[in-house]
Each structure stands twice: as structure tokens, then as C-alpha cells.
Enzyme design. Structure first.
Site, PDB file in Angstrom:
ATOM      1  N   HIS A 121     -42.991  10.318 -20.789  1.00 13.98           N
ATOM      2  CA  HIS A 121     -42.214   9.482 -21.718  1.00 13.98           C
ATOM      3  C   HIS A 121     -42.834   8.092 -21.832  1.00 13.98           C
ATOM      4  O   HIS A 121     -42.158   7.146 -22.229  1.00 13.98           O
ATOM      5  CB  HIS A 121     -40.762   9.373 -21.242  1.00 13.98           C
ATOM      6  CG  HIS A 121     -40.074  10.694 -21.125  1.00 13.98           C
ATOM      7  ND1 HIS A 121     -39.944  11.549 -22.193  1.00 13.98           N
ATOM      8  CD2 HIS A 121     -39.507  11.320 -20.060  1.00 13.98           C
ATOM      9  CE1 HIS A 121     -39.301  12.647 -21.798  1.00 13.98           C
ATOM     10  NE2 HIS A 121     -39.041  12.529 -20.514  1.00 13.98           N
ATOM     11  N   HIS A 156     -37.231  15.921 -24.659  1.00 10.58           N
ATOM     12  CA  HIS A 156     -37.937  17.039 -24.023  1.00 10.58           C
ATOM     13  C   HIS A 156     -38.069  18.210 -24.987  1.00 10.58           C
ATOM     14  O   HIS A 156     -38.450  19.302 -24.573  1.00 10.58           O
ATOM     15  CB  HIS A 156     -37.196  17.502 -22.766  1.00 10.58           C
ATOM     16  CG  HIS A 156     -36.899  16.400 -21.806  1.00 10.58           C
ATOM     17  ND1 HIS A 156     -35.657  15.810 -21.710  1.00 10.58           N
ATOM     18  CD2 HIS A 156     -37.697  15.757 -20.920  1.00 10.58           C
ATOM     19  CE1 HIS A 156     -35.696  14.859 -20.783  1.00 10.58           C
ATOM     20  NE2 HIS A 156     -36.922  14.801 -20.296  1.00 10.58           N
TER      21      HIS A 156
END
Length: 327
Positions: free
Chosen positions: A54, A216
Site C-alpha cells: 500500500h 486489496h
């Protein structure tokens, strides 16, 4: 194609790249945790974290005015409780610490377990769980309301408070006040990329957009043909207006976040559309920030976060200068 030679060691290579590029950071041995060695030991350290992939979350917010440390796990997998405890022991010299956690089951489980262990060892541990995503509707909302880019605004406001000497109870109270005032929703044109895997996390029909996709690759709430950036902005602002039920005269902060595969040009064009549409609303935008703050490793998409500035001090906190890699 990915510019990664050895997928099996990509996270170690990433760590080495972080430390060379940002020598003000240090790594806690045998963990994927990074900390700022110059943190004032008399202040309550803030620790964030989550799965790797991330970037620049969360290591990019370690430094003066934001996090004292961040701890990551494997790709899209949260850190273990062992690593969280190890990082905490390095930065919490006064046995006080505050965790900022995104609302994913595995993340909450790891940080809660670490909190329990540290409290048993005599630490004072505060924790807030950020659940700013409004894209999931219906009965699943409570369990699937994810923590996404709004988490970075929590880092910023709590970071300013911690730098001013706030206690663990004061940080807890502030986090509770912030929670209903930060909301995020996004869209994607293509899935995320996991190193070593040729296929993206999901695929869409050609020239399509998926609203509400998670960081995700979790499913969103609608897929439809792409028409224009303005219509994307209109969809997200409509959802945010409904969620906030905003009133005339309210002030808001705006955060436009690239999910990793979106160009600077696209970010700014979208931000312009957001500005034009919000100008038609009876609210005032007092703060605007655009960039790559919490990605999904190459996902072609954007998220839009609005924060109701219910307290004038929050705007001051957002505007306060910091020395971190990614703000």
C-alpha cells in the site's frame, strides 16, 4: 510487466530502498517495522501499519509531526503481533503508545493481540480503528466498512496532537471525535498487481469502471462502462453527500488519492472535477491535498476522502508542517 527482478525478496529490496532514500528512518531488526530515531521520548508515539503493498502507507508517514513508527506485514497481509510488540518496545520508552489501525479483521486481530500483551507488561496502550470506507452498503456494512485513505488524515491530525503533548486518553477522545467526520469512496479501472503474479487482482470488461473496490481488490458495489472523469467525480460526491448529510456553511477537507496506477495528470484532472462539483454545494472546501497516499500496488483508480472540519483545530492540524517522506 513489473520492474521487479526477484518477487520472493521484493519486500526486503523495498526496505533497503526506503532506508537509502530516506536515511532519517531506521528499521527495527527482524521486522518490517520502520521508526524515526529522533522521536521525542516524552511524547506519546503513534504507530500505524498494515500489509505491504500500500506504499507509501505506512512507512511514508513516519517522522516529525506524524507517526513515530510503522510496521508492515507481507504483501497485503498485516504484521504479526510479535512484530508490533517489537516495534513498540523500540519507540515507547515511556511505556505509552497509541495504535492507528485500519478496519480489516486480520489487522484488528494483530494489533489487539499486541495491545493485550503490552498492557500485561505494564504499557499504556490506546488504539483507534479507522473505518472510513462508505462503499459497502446493506447488512454487511458493519463488518466490511474498511479503513482506507482517510487513515492518513487520522495520522495527520493525531500526529499534530501527539506532537503538542497529548496523552493517550486525549488521543483516544480525539480519534473518537474524528471517526464520524472522515469518509472515503473510490473507483478502479483495473486491479492491483502482486509481485510474481502476472494476472491482476481482478479484471473488468474493456472500458469499464468498478465503484467501491477495496485496496486489496475486494468487490465494489457497481461496475459500468466508463464515460468521463466528471461522471466518476459526480458519483463519488453524491455518495459522500448522502453519507454526511451535509449542512450549509460546513467546512470540509478533500483528499484525492491515487491507488498506485493513476498518473499525476489523471489525479489533477479528477481533482479539478471535484472542485467544480463541490463549488455547487453549500459547503466550503478549506483544505485540498492530492497525491499517492495509500495505494493498492499499481491499481488504476482513485479514492476521494472528505473530512468534515467540525473543530477549527483540525484544519490547523492538517496545515501544520511535517517532515515525513510521503505527505
Amino acid at each position: 510487466m513489473q520492474l521487479i527482478d526477484e518477487p520472493t525478496r521484493v519486500l526486503d529490496d523495498l526496505a533497503a530502498g526506503i532506508l537509502w532514500t530516506y536515511p532519517q528512518l531506521a528499521r527495527v531488526p527482524n521486522t518490517r517495522g520502520f521508526y524515526w530515531p529522533q522521536h521525542d521520548e516524552q511524547l506519546v508515539p503513534l504507530i500505524g501499519g498494515g500489509g505491504s503493498g500500500h506504499d507509501p502507507a505506512h512507512w511514508g508517514y513516519v517522522g516529525q509531526g506524524m507517526l513515530a513508527a510503522a510496521v508492515m506485514g507481507e504483501m497485503f497481509v498485516p504484521p504479526t503481533a510479535d512484530d508490533i510488540v517489537a516495534v513498540t518496545r523500540v519507540v515507547a520508552k515511556q511505556h505509552r503508545v497509541f495504535f492507528i489501525v485500519k478496519n480489516f479483521v486480520a489487522d484488528v486481530t494483530s494489533f489487539t493481540a499486541a495491545k493485550t500483551r503490552l498492557e500485561a507488561a505494564g504499557y499504556e496502550v490506546g488504539m483507534t480503528i479507522v473505518a472510513d470506507d462508505i462503499s459497502v452498503e446493506g447488512p454487511a456494512l458493519a463488518t466490511r466498512k474498511r479503513g482506507v485513505a482517510g487513515t492518513i488524515l487520522v495520522h495527520k491530525v493525531l500526529g499534530a496532537a501527539a506532537a503538542a503533548g497529548a496523552s493517550v486518553p486525549a488521543l483516544t477522545a480525539l480519534a473518537q471525535q474524528l471517526a464520524p467526520c472522515i469518509k472515503t469512496i473510490g473507483f478502479s479501472l483495473a486491479g492491483a498487481v502482486v509481485p510474481g503474479q502476472e494476472a491482476p487482482s481482478f479484471t473488468l470488461p474493456p472500458h469499464s469502471v468498478a465503484y467501491g473496490v477495496g485496496i486489496h481488490g475486494e468487490p465494489g458495489y457497481r461496475t459500468e462502462p466508463f464515460q468521463s472523469a466528471e461522471l466518476l467525480a459526480r458519483e463519488l460526491i453524491t455518495k459522500l453527500r448522502q453519507a454526511f448529510r451535509w449542512q450549509a456553511g460546513e467546512q470540509y477537507a478533500v483528499l484525492v488519492n491515487s491507488l498506485g496506477g493513476t498518473t499525476v495528470m489523471e489525479n489533477l484532472v479528477f481533482n479539478r472535477d471535484v472542485r467544480e462539483l463541490l463549488a455547487l454545494q453549500p459547503i466550503t472546501v478549506a483544505f485540498n491535498h492530492v497525491g499517492n497516499f495509500m495505494s493498492a500496488n499499481g491499481m488504476h483508480g482513485l479514492s476521494l476522502t472528505l473530512m468534515r472540519l467540525a473543530d477549527p483545530a483540525w484544519l490547523t492540524a492538517l496545515q501544520a508542517p511535517v517532515a515525513v517522506p510521503a505527505w
